[in-house]
Design a protein around this motif. Structure first.
Motif, PDB file in Angstrom:
ATOM      1  N   VAL A 217       0.834  -1.199   0.000  1.00 32.01           N
ATOM      2  CA  VAL A 217       0.000   0.000   0.000  1.00 32.01           C
ATOM      3  C   VAL A 217       0.873   1.255   0.000  1.00 32.01           C
ATOM      4  N   ARG A 218       0.297   2.338  -0.492  1.00 30.66           N
ATOM      5  CA  ARG A 218       0.963   3.630  -0.355  1.00 30.66           C
ATOM      6  C   ARG A 218       0.978   4.024   1.117  1.00 30.66           C
ATOM      7  N   LEU A 219       2.022   4.705   1.515  1.00 35.56           N
ATOM      8  CA  LEU A 219       2.271   4.982   2.926  1.00 35.56           C
ATOM      9  C   LEU A 219       1.900   6.423   3.253  1.00 35.56           C
ATOM     10  N   ARG A 220       0.923   6.584   4.113  1.00 33.86           N
ATOM     11  CA  ARG A 220       0.387   7.891   4.495  1.00 33.86           C
ATOM     12  C   ARG A 220       1.027   8.326   5.806  1.00 33.86           C
ATOM     13  N   TYR A 327       1.143   5.393 -10.302  1.00 36.21           N
ATOM     14  CA  TYR A 327       2.263   6.327 -10.258  1.00 36.21           C
ATOM     15  C   TYR A 327       3.580   5.565 -10.419  1.00 36.21           C
ATOM     16  N   ALA A 328       4.442   6.065 -11.290  1.00 32.45           N
ATOM     17  CA  ALA A 328       5.771   5.491 -11.490  1.00 32.45           C
ATOM     18  C   ALA A 328       6.802   6.594 -11.283  1.00 32.45           C
ATOM     19  N   GLY A 342      17.301   4.975  -8.507  1.00 36.49           N
ATOM     20  CA  GLY A 342      16.237   4.292  -7.789  1.00 36.49           C
ATOM     21  C   GLY A 342      14.927   4.441  -8.525  1.00 36.49           C
ATOM     22  N   GLU A 343      13.975   3.575  -8.193  1.00 39.35           N
ATOM     23  CA  GLU A 343      12.665   3.671  -8.824  1.00 39.35           C
ATOM     24  C   GLU A 343      11.612   3.061  -7.914  1.00 39.35           C
ATOM     25  N   HIS A 344      10.379   3.475  -8.142  1.00 41.87           N
ATOM     26  CA  HIS A 344       9.255   2.919  -7.376  1.00 41.87           C
ATOM     27  C   HIS A 344       8.008   2.971  -8.241  1.00 41.87           C
ATOM     28  N   TYR A 345       7.289   1.863  -8.265  1.00 36.26           N
ATOM     29  CA  TYR A 345       6.028   1.781  -8.997  1.00 36.26           C
ATOM     30  C   TYR A 345       4.914   1.602  -7.989  1.00 36.26           C
ATOM     31  N   SER A 346       3.940   2.510  -8.022  1.00 35.50           N
ATOM     32  CA  SER A 346       2.845   2.490  -7.050  1.00 35.50           C
ATOM     33  C   SER A 346       1.517   2.439  -7.779  1.00 35.50           C
ATOM     34  N   PRO A 347       1.060   1.231  -8.138  1.00 37.14           N
ATOM     35  CA  PRO A 347      -0.222   1.113  -8.833  1.00 37.14           C
ATOM     36  C   PRO A 347      -1.390   1.247  -7.869  1.00 37.14           C
ATOM     37  N   TYR A 348      -2.544   1.542  -8.428  1.00 35.69           N
ATOM     38  CA  TYR A 348      -3.773   1.633  -7.630  1.00 35.69           C
ATOM     39  C   TYR A 348      -4.043   0.306  -6.933  1.00 35.69           C
ATOM     40  N   LEU A 349      -3.992  -0.757  -7.685  1.00 31.25           N
ATOM     41  CA  LEU A 349      -4.088  -2.096  -7.102  1.00 31.25           C
ATOM     42  C   LEU A 349      -2.757  -2.790  -7.316  1.00 31.25           C
ATOM     43  N   GLY A 350      -1.962  -2.866  -6.265  1.00 25.69           N
ATOM     44  CA  GLY A 350      -0.641  -3.452  -6.390  1.00 25.69           C
ATOM     45  C   GLY A 350      -0.693  -4.956  -6.519  1.00 25.69           C
ATOM     46  N   HIS A 351       0.230  -5.497  -7.281  1.00 24.86           N
ATOM     47  CA  HIS A 351       0.351  -6.943  -7.387  1.00 24.86           C
ATOM     48  C   HIS A 351       1.648  -7.418  -6.739  1.00 24.86           C
TER      49      HIS A 351
END
Length: 368
Positions: A217-220, A327-328, A342-351
């Motif tokens: 999950v995205r971290l709030r 978000y990428a 570095g990189e991070h991929y944050s999809p709405y529904l992560g797999h």
């Protein structure tokens, strides 16, 4: 004290690292992002209803535009806050749209006891699947995420412009942007090891039950310690609701490091206005129902010094549902000692699960 708690669903089980120590009011806390997912409850609605940093801005815009006009409220919620406000101000007709069944049912019960109910039509539907008997002059939509576009505002309101609103109709809010700056999550949380707040666990379970599986999950981050921000900030997402509203977008920015320390990702936060020239709500600088989002970037924290630069490429693309964005982020950190990517991929529904060191610590293996 850090503990590993077990969360279990019908077809999944996961460990969650939780900080069970007593936390003082105003201290930083870590939870999942919530607004993107259909898990709203009375507590979340109450927080939004009592958010005066948000409310006066929306109210000011409605007072200017709603009188004697047809208004559509997309995502009206259980409380019908803006639908009722528009009717109170003197809107001739208000269409209150709510997609979530439980929220629509609660709104229906509330509407029966509400002033100005004769001018409010409650519709349980997704606005993107809805046709109205007449087009609206004004659209109010509080479907803004802590990452500004995360709740699908760009796609939903682009569709509304085409099908539900008159040419030249006013959309409230007026503009919303996401800022980003280089940061270290542990410093933002004022703790050595990042861990979720205990209140995060019930929401994590609801999100994973809805999705059918756990994911990163995205971290709030609520009330982040700003000492953990080590660079200047730049806009990495822009939603101009009354202008050129882009459903997908890319931003390339350079974040100049202005304080020595270590970084392992970026902190993002929104700034929102409901009228041109209005003082913006900056979620980093005031207390509101919006918080900041931390996106991991480097597997290990990297030492930085004043004058170093983190170059970011942030891409927003629609997810498979055609509404919510993925978000990428790609980063290139240039320091006196070399270059780190570095990189991070944050999809709405992560797999992915445990896809980076921070999420591995937050979701430790239970040994199965």
């Amino acid at each position: 004290m850090l503990q590993t708690q077990s969360l279990t669903g019908a077809d999944w089980q996961i460990g969650v690292t939780v900080n069970t120590s007593e936390v003082a009011d105003g201290s930083p806390t870590l939870t999942p992002t919530l607004g993107e997912y259909p898990i709203y409850d009375a507590t979340l609605y109450e927080v939004m209803a009592n958010d005066e940093e948000r409310n006066w801005r929306f109210r000011e815009a409605l007072e200017r535009f709603a009188k004697d006009r047809v208004v559509i409220d997309i995502g009206t919620g259980a409380e019908l806050v803006w639908a009722q406000e528009a009717a109170r101000i003197g809107a001739s007709q208000v269409f209150a749209i709510e997609a979530m069944e439980a929220s629509a049912h609660a709104a229906s019960q509330r509407l029966q006891k509400m002033d100005y109910a004769d001018r409010i039509s409650l519709i349980h539907a997704e606005s993107t699947n809805l046709n109205l008997e007449l087009r609206a002059d004004v659209c109010v939509a509080e479907i803004i995420g802590s990452l500004a576009g995360a709740e699908g505002a760009a796609a939903v309101l682009s569709d509304a412009k085409k099908r539900l609103l008159k040419p030249g109709a006013i959309i409230i809010p007026h503009q919303c942007v996401s800022y980003a700056a280089a940061a270290n999550l542990a410093d933002l949380l004022q703790m050595k090891t990042p861990a979720f707040s205990p209140m995060a666990c019930p929401y994590l379970k609801q999100i994973f039950d809805w999705a059918g599986e756990p994911f990163d999950v995205r971290l709030r981050v609520t009330n982040p310690a700003t000492d953990g921000i080590l660079s200047e900030s730049e806009i990495v997402e822009r939603l101009d609701f009354n202008g050129d509203l882009l459903v997908e977008q890319e931003h390339r920015v350079a974040l100049r490091i202005n304080k020595a320390g270590t970084i392992n990702g970026i902190l993002t936060w929104l700034a929102l206005t409901c009228l041109p020239g209005q003082a913006p709500l900056n979620a980093l600088l005031c207390e509101s129902n919006w918080a900041s989002i931390f996106l991991p970037l480097f597997d290990e924290a990297v030492q930085v010094d004043v004058g170093d630069t983190l170059y970011l490429h942030v891409k927003t693309a629609l997810s498979k549902d055609g509404i919510h964005p993925d978000y990428a982020v790609q980063g290139e950190l240039k320091t006196a000692t070399g270059v780190t990517h570095g990189e991070h991929y944050s999809p709405y529904l992560g797999h992915s699960l445990q896809g980076n060191p921070i999420h591995k610590r937050l979701f430790p293996s239970l040994g199965w």
